[in-house]
Scaffold this motif. Sequence first.
Motif, short mmCIF file in Angstrom:
data_model
loop_
_atom_site.label_atom_id
_atom_site.label_comp_id
_atom_site.label_asym_id
_atom_site.label_seq_id
_atom_site.Cartn_x
_atom_site.Cartn_y
_atom_site.Cartn_z
N PRO A 175 0.82 -0.72 -0.08
CA PRO A 175 0.17 0.16 0.30
C PRO A 175 0.40 1.46 -0.21
O PRO A 175 1.96 1.27 0.70
N PHE A 176 0.26 2.40 -0.71
CA PHE A 176 1.01 3.88 -0.70
C PHE A 176 0.15 4.03 0.86
O PHE A 176 -0.83 4.20 1.32
N PHE A 184 0.85 12.57 1.84
CA PHE A 184 -0.76 11.89 1.66
C PHE A 184 -1.03 13.28 2.24
O PHE A 184 -0.92 13.65 3.79
N ALA A 221 -15.11 13.44 1.81
CA ALA A 221 -13.85 13.60 2.23
C ALA A 221 -12.76 13.41 1.06
O ALA A 221 -13.52 12.81 0.25
N ASN A 265 -8.40 14.01 -0.69
CA ASN A 265 -7.37 13.74 -0.65
C ASN A 265 -6.32 14.44 -1.55
O ASN A 265 -7.20 14.40 -3.16
N PHE A 308 -2.60 13.79 -3.04
CA PHE A 308 -1.16 13.26 -2.93
C PHE A 308 0.12 13.70 -3.63
O PHE A 308 -0.14 13.64 -5.06
N MET A 356 -0.03 -2.90 -13.97
CA MET A 356 -1.03 -2.39 -13.91
C MET A 356 -0.75 -0.82 -13.89
O MET A 356 -1.07 -0.22 -12.34
N PRO A 357 0.44 0.16 -14.37
CA PRO A 357 0.64 0.72 -13.56
C PRO A 357 -0.35 2.08 -13.61
O PRO A 357 -0.95 2.21 -14.59
N ARG A 416 -0.24 -0.94 -9.64
CA ARG A 416 -0.65 -2.29 -9.15
C ARG A 416 -0.48 -3.40 -9.90
O ARG A 416 -0.89 -3.47 -11.09
N GLU A 423 -6.77 13.37 -5.60
CA GLU A 423 -7.27 11.55 -5.63
C GLU A 423 -8.08 11.75 -6.89
O GLU A 423 -8.37 10.66 -8.08
N HIS A 424 -9.14 12.41 -7.02
CA HIS A 424 -10.76 12.66 -8.22
C HIS A 424 -10.38 13.17 -9.61
O HIS A 424 -10.77 14.03 -9.93
N ILE A 443 -10.50 -1.84 -1.09
CA ILE A 443 -11.45 -2.81 -1.59
C ILE A 443 -10.87 -4.11 -2.53
O ILE A 443 -9.47 -4.54 -2.45
N LEU A 497 -12.46 -6.26 -7.71
CA LEU A 497 -12.53 -5.35 -8.59
C LEU A 497 -12.00 -5.86 -10.52
O LEU A 497 -11.06 -5.48 -11.01
N MET A 500 -8.34 -1.35 -11.71
CA MET A 500 -6.71 -0.98 -10.71
C MET A 500 -6.55 0.14 -10.38
O MET A 500 -5.55 0.42 -10.84
N PRO A 501 -6.57 0.10 -9.24
CA PRO A 501 -6.53 1.92 -8.50
C PRO A 501 -4.64 1.21 -7.55
O PRO A 501 -4.78 0.19 -7.62
N MET A 502 -4.28 2.51 -7.78
CA MET A 502 -2.77 3.55 -7.39
C MET A 502 -3.86 3.07 -6.05
O MET A 502 -4.92 3.06 -5.10
N LYS A 503 -3.13 2.21 -5.02
CA LYS A 503 -2.88 1.13 -3.89
C LYS A 503 -2.65 2.44 -2.51
O LYS A 503 -2.56 1.93 -1.69
N ILE A 504 -3.62 3.52 -2.75
CA ILE A 504 -3.36 4.27 -1.78
C ILE A 504 -4.66 4.11 -0.40
O ILE A 504 -5.51 3.80 -0.45
N ALA A 505 -2.76 3.43 0.26
CA ALA A 505 -3.83 2.82 1.72
C ALA A 505 -5.10 3.23 2.27
O ALA A 505 -6.43 2.58 2.10
N LEU A 506 -5.28 4.77 2.63
CA LEU A 506 -6.25 5.97 2.97
C LEU A 506 -7.07 6.06 2.15
O LEU A 506 -8.31 7.54 2.47
N GLY A 507 -7.01 5.83 0.95
CA GLY A 507 -7.83 7.06 -0.34
C GLY A 507 -9.02 6.93 -0.74
O GLY A 507 -9.37 6.24 -0.28
N THR A 508 -9.52 8.37 -0.34
CA THR A 508 -11.10 8.02 -0.63
C THR A 508 -11.40 8.07 -2.20
O THR A 508 -12.37 7.86 -2.59
N PRO A 536 -6.28 7.27 -9.07
CA PRO A 536 -5.79 7.33 -9.90
C PRO A 536 -5.96 5.28 -10.38
O PRO A 536 -6.18 4.89 -10.05
N ARG A 541 -6.10 2.78 -13.19
CA ARG A 541 -5.56 1.81 -14.61
C ARG A 541 -7.21 0.50 -15.30
O ARG A 541 -7.19 0.10 -13.85
#
Lengths: 269, 269
Positions: free
Chosen positions: A42-43, A58, A73, A75, A77, A243-244, A256, B81-82, B103, B108, B243-251, B254, B256
């Motif tokens: 995880p990031f 973050f 909410a 964020n 990054f 999957m970058p 990912r 993030e969005h 998730i 996914l 396949m999202p970037m694995k942002i641990a606490l992401g709402t 990004p 793929r």
Amino acid sequence: MAYQALVPVCLLFCFITLTFANNNLNNVLFNGDYEFIDLTYPFDNKTIYWPNAKDFEFTKKVEYFQQDGSWYAANDFAAGEHGGTHIDAPYHFSASGQYVGQIPLDKLIVPLIIADLSSKVNDDPNFVLYKHHLDYILNDNLGKPCLIVFKFGWSKFAMNKKKYLGLSNDGLNFPGISAEVAEWITTSYKNIVGIGVDVASADPGSNRDFPVHKIMSRAGLYIIENVYFERQIPEYGCTAFVMPMKIALGTGAPLRLVAICPKQSPEHF
Amino acid sequence: MAYQALVPVCLLFCFITLTFANNNLNNVLFNGDYEFIDLTYPFDNKTIYWPNAKDFEFTKKVEYFQQDGSWYAANDFAAGEHGGTHIDAPYHFSASGQYVGQIPLDKLIVPLIIADLSSKVNDDPNFVLYKHHLDYILNDNLGKPCLIVFKFGWSKFAMNKKKYLGLSNDGLNFPGISAEVAEWITTSYKNIVGIGVDVASADPGSNRDFPVHKIMSRAGLYIIENVYFERQIPEYGCTAFVMPMKIALGTGAPLRLVAICPKQSPEHF
């Protein structure tokens, strides 16, 4: 008479075979024979970056309950391209190489081979991978495109950045690949489209000339670093989904990385 | 005698069936029957973000030829993030919902259904999707988990941010989904694990209350926004790799987004 009796048996067998021989992708993927395995860290604020790189930042931007009681909410990054589980595009070390956004999907969805070297490495940060370590491997990919991931057994140190990177006054120290193996892969195994490692760099931590990066980049291969092996996965038979984040001009990007593997019976582990 | 002659015919048929009925995942994926389709916009200085969001920032950090003639380049990046092709995690609009990093992969990697509404939308930025538009669809997923992507035909405007978002002094204006459809999906189609749209928000651009986001988040579904349809893809039979970037606490994060689809003969298009 016994010979004639084979006819209905044969017909029944044909019927059963045809019934269960459904090779539609969705049926194969979701019939219970395969499992999805995340090979991605995880990031967060523990994500490991190279000492001089920009860490994952973050920033909570908004977070509140709205007038109607619902939550909202979001964020921001920021990060360097080359931390956590990430891909190095050929452009990282080759001015004529592909950017992240140019790597075609047929190099990112490929059969996956795991070269499990954990027992040979035996937690030695000075281990360097040479050809003679690999005699047993690389014979099963039948000439088709594939990704090979070298497993040094280093994921277990990932909660301790100092140990994982081998940080000391002299620099870094963790296992890696020799130039010999890199040359061998790019010249003898043209079907290998990328390599991965479960350490912070494909080159050994103590090697500051990055020969493996240079050789791979020049040959057009990508490199995946900080692969996360939370558990054992089969050495053969899996498929890699690389999957970058699609950073158009990226020299690298957060990745990912997922393996889809045939389920194995417990005695395999 | 004729009856007995069936035996070798049957055996031959069985043999042929077994030979070609190879449902190993790698064989199915790479036998030429499937194609990999990227549904992701690149991240660069044209990537579309919401007006008050942090745009994608790309900073060249190092870029030079080293003493041995080899190239080295690396960058930093930052973003909200969005923006671009991204995922909204349930936590975006629900304080008890999952973060991006939570998730599970079995939500996914799922069968993909495309609801192609382009001809009904007919480039009208005021189009809102109601139940009666969807009578023809949602009957083919057999109760298994799936992702449904609503295609409004908006990707063709993506090179013009003002047109794509419908930017004016009054705010934004582009097609979207009604609360009616969101309620219908979350109550009647429990198997749908997420929805996607080829516009900047699941809610219509002019709706500032975000009912679809609230309903989906509360029900634990994710939302994918800015899906990129560069070309036609089959409405049924594809598989989605979300396949999202694995942002641990992401709402959100990004994403793929790749579809694997059965190749179609040209007359389908």
